[in-house]
Write a protein that holds these residues in place. Structure first.
Motif, PDB file in Angstrom:
ATOM      1  N   GLY A 204       0.782  -1.230   0.000  1.00 46.18           N
ATOM      2  CA  GLY A 204       0.000   0.000   0.000  1.00 46.18           C
ATOM      3  C   GLY A 204       0.813   1.279   0.000  1.00 46.18           C
ATOM      4  O   GLY A 204       0.269   2.353   0.240  1.00 46.18           O
TER       5      GLY A 204
ATOM      6  N   GLN B  76     -21.436  -0.969  -7.567  1.00 48.43           N
ATOM      7  CA  GLN B  76     -20.035  -0.831  -7.180  1.00 48.43           C
ATOM      8  C   GLN B  76     -19.367   0.334  -7.899  1.00 48.43           C
ATOM      9  O   GLN B  76     -18.597   1.093  -7.295  1.00 48.43           O
ATOM     10  CB  GLN B  76     -19.273  -2.126  -7.480  1.00 48.43           C
ATOM     11  CG  GLN B  76     -19.614  -3.261  -6.537  1.00 48.43           C
ATOM     12  CD  GLN B  76     -19.030  -4.583  -6.993  1.00 48.43           C
ATOM     13  OE1 GLN B  76     -18.326  -4.655  -7.992  1.00 48.43           O
ATOM     14  NE2 GLN B  76     -19.332  -5.642  -6.253  1.00 48.43           N
TER      15      GLN B  76
ATOM     16  N   GLU C  70      -7.073   5.182  -7.810  1.00 51.09           N
ATOM     17  CA  GLU C  70      -7.910   5.097  -6.612  1.00 51.09           C
ATOM     18  C   GLU C  70      -9.234   4.408  -6.929  1.00 51.09           C
ATOM     19  O   GLU C  70      -9.756   3.626  -6.113  1.00 51.09           O
ATOM     20  CB  GLU C  70      -8.170   6.504  -6.052  1.00 51.09           C
ATOM     21  CG  GLU C  70      -8.935   6.525  -4.740  1.00 51.09           C
ATOM     22  CD  GLU C  70      -8.222   5.771  -3.628  1.00 51.09           C
ATOM     23  OE1 GLU C  70      -8.921   5.233  -2.738  1.00 51.09           O
ATOM     24  OE2 GLU C  70      -6.970   5.696  -3.650  1.00 51.09           O
TER      25      GLU C  70
ATOM     26  N   ARG D 102      -8.635   0.751  -6.916  1.00 47.13           N
ATOM     27  CA  ARG D 102      -8.489   0.256  -5.541  1.00 47.13           C
ATOM     28  C   ARG D 102      -9.848   0.100  -4.863  1.00 47.13           C
ATOM     29  O   ARG D 102     -10.117  -0.897  -4.183  1.00 47.13           O
ATOM     30  CB  ARG D 102      -7.625   1.229  -4.727  1.00 47.13           C
ATOM     31  CG  ARG D 102      -6.139   1.126  -5.019  1.00 47.13           C
ATOM     32  CD  ARG D 102      -5.395   2.178  -4.233  1.00 47.13           C
ATOM     33  NE  ARG D 102      -3.954   2.026  -4.354  1.00 47.13           N
ATOM     34  CZ  ARG D 102      -3.075   2.958  -4.057  1.00 47.13           C
ATOM     35  NH1 ARG D 102      -3.494   4.133  -3.639  1.00 47.13           N
ATOM     36  NH2 ARG D 102      -1.779   2.745  -4.181  1.00 47.13           N
ATOM     37  N   GLN D 103     -10.701   1.103  -5.041  1.00 39.52           N
ATOM     38  CA  GLN D 103     -12.008   1.063  -4.401  1.00 39.52           C
ATOM     39  C   GLN D 103     -12.874  -0.061  -4.981  1.00 39.52           C
ATOM     40  O   GLN D 103     -13.608  -0.743  -4.243  1.00 39.52           O
ATOM     41  CB  GLN D 103     -12.725   2.411  -4.548  1.00 39.52           C
ATOM     42  CG  GLN D 103     -12.068   3.552  -3.806  1.00 39.52           C
ATOM     43  CD  GLN D 103     -12.016   3.313  -2.304  1.00 39.52           C
ATOM     44  OE1 GLN D 103     -12.896   2.668  -1.728  1.00 39.52           O
ATOM     45  NE2 GLN D 103     -10.986   3.834  -1.655  1.00 39.52           N
TER      46      GLN D 103
ATOM     47  N   LYS E 197     -11.770  -2.853  -6.283  1.00 41.41           N
ATOM     48  CA  LYS E 197     -11.220  -4.112  -5.774  1.00 41.41           C
ATOM     49  C   LYS E 197     -11.678  -4.352  -4.335  1.00 41.41           C
ATOM     50  O   LYS E 197     -12.048  -5.469  -3.956  1.00 41.41           O
ATOM     51  CB  LYS E 197      -9.694  -4.107  -5.846  1.00 41.41           C
ATOM     52  CG  LYS E 197      -9.066  -5.444  -5.445  1.00 41.41           C
ATOM     53  CD  LYS E 197      -7.555  -5.396  -5.614  1.00 41.41           C
ATOM     54  CE  LYS E 197      -6.933  -6.765  -5.335  1.00 41.41           C
ATOM     55  NZ  LYS E 197      -7.266  -7.292  -4.013  1.00 41.41           N
ATOM     56  N   ARG E 198     -11.673  -3.272  -3.534  1.00 39.60           N
ATOM     57  CA  ARG E 198     -12.108  -3.390  -2.141  1.00 39.60           C
ATOM     58  C   ARG E 198     -13.578  -3.815  -2.068  1.00 39.60           C
ATOM     59  O   ARG E 198     -13.955  -4.704  -1.298  1.00 39.60           O
ATOM     60  CB  ARG E 198     -11.912  -2.056  -1.421  1.00 39.60           C
ATOM     61  CG  ARG E 198     -12.335  -2.069   0.046  1.00 39.60           C
ATOM     62  CD  ARG E 198     -12.130  -0.698   0.671  1.00 39.60           C
ATOM     63  NE  ARG E 198     -12.980   0.305   0.053  1.00 39.60           N
ATOM     64  CZ  ARG E 198     -14.259   0.494   0.359  1.00 39.60           C
ATOM     65  NH1 ARG E 198     -14.839  -0.258   1.287  1.00 39.60           N
ATOM     66  NH2 ARG E 198     -14.959   1.436  -0.237  1.00 39.60           N
TER      67      ARG E 198
ATOM     68  N   ASP F 114     -13.933  -7.439  -3.207  1.00 40.18           N
ATOM     69  CA  ASP F 114     -13.439  -8.372  -2.199  1.00 40.18           C
ATOM     70  C   ASP F 114     -14.455  -8.573  -1.078  1.00 40.18           C
ATOM     71  O   ASP F 114     -14.549  -9.642  -0.486  1.00 40.18           O
ATOM     72  CB  ASP F 114     -12.116  -7.871  -1.600  1.00 40.18           C
ATOM     73  CG  ASP F 114     -10.963  -8.004  -2.589  1.00 40.18           C
ATOM     74  OD1 ASP F 114     -11.126  -8.726  -3.593  1.00 40.18           O
ATOM     75  OD2 ASP F 114      -9.916  -7.373  -2.359  1.00 40.18           O
ATOM     76  N   LYS F 115     -15.205  -7.516  -0.769  1.00 39.33           N
ATOM     77  CA  LYS F 115     -16.213  -7.596   0.297  1.00 39.33           C
ATOM     78  C   LYS F 115     -17.450  -8.352  -0.155  1.00 39.33           C
ATOM     79  O   LYS F 115     -18.169  -8.911   0.655  1.00 39.33           O
ATOM     80  CB  LYS F 115     -16.634  -6.186   0.732  1.00 39.33           C
ATOM     81  CG  LYS F 115     -15.587  -5.441   1.525  1.00 39.33           C
ATOM     82  CD  LYS F 115     -15.980  -3.997   1.721  1.00 39.33           C
ATOM     83  CE  LYS F 115     -17.335  -3.857   2.416  1.00 39.33           C
ATOM     84  NZ  LYS F 115     -17.682  -2.435   2.610  1.00 39.33           N
TER      85      LYS F 115
END
Length: 199
Positions: free
Chosen positions: A13, A123, A173, A176-177, A179-180, A183-184
């Motif tokens: 990170g 998303q 960014e 990244r968001q 992917k986050r 993943d959730k």
């Protein structure tokens, strides 16, 4: 600092480590992109897209291989595959983000396909909302409205270099968001199924 050290820090990170990787390899990747598209502005845009893909693929890099050779190889492949599909992808994103243009799921779609389509739209909207206004505006103007760097600079009253920097940071960014959020999603689905089973 060795490439392996930079990769480790980036995967942990460290934004500074990623920026150093970009600085060290920007010219090489840009040259590949420029030979493919033949236009400076398009080559810069494609180079940013390539680095975004490289960032997302960093964890797949075999440390026994040469890092720069890997970067050039993935750049060449993406120049062919990614640039061919980028306009179609942008049109899809524009449809998904703008609720006025959203089309209902077709009757032919199964329940899982409908759920995945709805998840993707949600998303994308949610990820865009997490971006600072300055980055979100730059990304929307470039990737959704497809304005040139100069047009965006004129509209925002900013130097062209600042615009390019914001677009690059905004795309990174956003990835990244997304992917986050993705993943959730499996954990949320598991909890939903378990709740339904209990009922």
């Amino acid at each position: 600092m060795t490439p392996d050290s930079l990769i480790e820090q980036c995967l942990a990170g460290d934004q500074v480590a990623w920026e150093q990787i970009v600085r060290q390899n920007w010219r090489k990747v840009f040259n590949v992109a420029y030979k493919f598209v033949g236009k400076h502005d398009e080559a810069e845009d494609l180079t940013q897209d390539i680095f975004l893909k490289i960032f997302k693929a960093l964890n797949t890099f075999d440390r026994r291989a040469n890092f720069q050779t890997w970067i050039i190889s993935i750049s060449r492949n993406l120049c062919i595959d990614h640039y061919r599909s980028v306009r179609k992808e942008r049109q899809t994103i524009a449809r998904d983000v703008d609720s006025n243009d959203l089309q209902p799921a077709t009757p032919e779609r199964g329940p899982y396909a409908q759920a995945e389509h709805q998840d993707l739209r949600a998303q994308l909207r949610q990820a865009l909302e997490t971006l600072p206004l300055s980055l979100r505006t730059a990304v929307v103007l470039r990737d959704l409205q497809e304005l040139s760097y100069q047009e965006i600079a004129d509209r925002l009253g900013l130097p062209e270099g600042t615009v390019k920097s914001r677009i690059n940071r905004g795309r990174l960014e956003l990835a990244r968001q997304l992917k986050r959020l993705q993943d959730k999603q499996p954990a949320m689905r598991r909890r939903s199924r378990e709740s339904g089973a209990i009922e």
